[in-house]
Design an enzyme around this catalytic site. Structure first.
Site, PDB file in Angstrom:
ATOM      1  CE1 TYR A  61     106.332  21.465  56.169  1.00 42.61           C
ATOM      2  CE2 TYR A  61     107.036  23.605  56.969  1.00 42.61           C
ATOM      3  CZ  TYR A  61     107.323  22.407  56.358  1.00 42.61           C
ATOM      4  OH  TYR A  61     108.612  22.157  55.949  1.00 42.61           O
ATOM      5  N   GLY A 213     115.360  15.863  66.460  1.00 40.64           N
ATOM      6  CA  GLY A 213     115.293  15.834  67.923  1.00 40.64           C
ATOM      7  C   GLY A 213     116.066  14.693  68.556  1.00 40.64           C
TER       8      GLY A 213
END
Length: 342
Positions: A61, A213
């Protein structure tokens, strides 16, 4: 704010975590540009104060910047002993392409680099992020076991691993947790992986429990994705017109229940069992607060069945992400007897 998120055992090896974790990836990468560091540190502190102490990151990340962010956040608050840090190894960039590596020397150098970036002397839960199909899983796990014996890692896990890979790994050293995508519209782990974990006493960590999401805000999310957001090329997001029906039905039921669509989707994951810990990610305090509200949403068996009918596999159009060749379906490794070393 006092802690109001319950804690529980993850797996049967002794790790205790908050019933819901915090996925930290989106703070640094993949979902558009990195967010301001000071804001993200505040959010991490708020999460810990709220009782969400299970923080999920990975060396890929950023790369690397998300681990540094978490290290800074914990240092600033003197919070190391209040949290359970989960990080991962397994990806390396070769000629601008991400490749998976499970070679023992890579396992060790990755772990030592993560310890430095996080600025800690031990990682609570260390996952193989993806499975290297060229290296027998026993070889990768052998090195992870050494890291546990040396006190650099407390517990080990696998991410996107098949049932047979999980069994073989667990025979080398007990696996504490398996992290796979699991949500209302991604349910393929239920056939083999979940039963295997339960048989072996392995905890289950659900990533993208709100469908990246989509189950929170549906087509509006897709329309507002920033440049550089990896979700733009996900097949399900490209099929947004078809998949909007799923979101609308979840939304309609959430309205009936007096909660939000995101809370309903998360509550469904929580209702899969006390051995399941979802790790929804967010970069906004209000979304974080909404997500922990899911813990108090109760579903009847009838509601669970109804909810599942909205997102049955024949209704969802498109693969769950663009990189399905790196999913658990392709994670079997060669037999140990074939290993000649690198």
């Amino acid at each position: 704010m006092s802690s109001h998120v319950p804690k529980g055992k993850l797996g049967s090896q002794g790790l205790v975590v908050s019933a819901q974790g915090l996925g930290c990836m989106g703070m640094s990468c993949f979902y558009g540009p990195a967010k301001p560091e000071a804001d993200m540190i505040k959010l991490i502190h708020h999460a810990i104060q709220s009782g969400v102490t299970f923080l999920d990151t990975s060396d890929v990340y950023g790369p690397y910047t998300n681990e540094i962010l978490i290290g800074k956040a914990l240092k600033q608050g003197g919070l190391r002993d209040k949290v359970q840090i989960a990080t991962k190894f397994g990806y390396q960039w070769i000629d601008g392409k991400l490749e998976v590596c499970g070679d023992p020397t890579f396992v060790r150098s990755s772990c030592e680099a993560s310890l430095k970036r996080l600025d800690v002397d031990c990682i609570d839960l260390y996952y193989a992020h993806r499975i290297d199909t060229r290296v027998p899983i026993e070889v990768t796990m052998g090195e992870m076991k050494k890291l546990v014996q040396e006190g650099k890692v407390k517990y080990v896990g696998l991410s996107e691993a098949s049932a047979s890979t999980i069994r073989r790994a667990h025979a080398v050293h007990p696996i504490t947790a398996v992290q796979n995508e699991w949500s209302l519209w991604t349910r393929d782990v239920e056939d083999e992986i979940v039963p295997t974990c339960r048989e072996l006493g392995i905890g289950i960590v659900s990533y993208s429990p709100i469908g990246r999401g989509f189950l929170a805000s549906g087509p509006k999310l897709v329309k507002n994705l920033e440049d550089g957001d990896a979700r733009k090329v996900h097949p399900r997001f490209e099929n947004v017109d078809h998949n909007t029906t799923i979101f609308e039905r979840v939304q309609e039921m959430a309205t009936r229940k007096g909660c939000t669509a995101a809370q309903l989707a998360l509550a469904w994951v929580h209702h899969q069992g006390s051995d399941v810990v979802p790790i929804p990610g967010t970069t906004k305090r209000e979304n974080f607060n909404e997500n922990i509200g899911a813990l108090s949403v109760k579903l009847t068996q009838g509601e669970i069945v109804e909810l599942e009918s909205f997102a049955s596999s024949d209704m969802v159009r498109g693969d769950r992400h663009k990189w399905m060749h790196m999913s658990w379906k392709n994670s079997d490794t060669p037999p140990l007897s074939s290993w000649k070393g690198v």
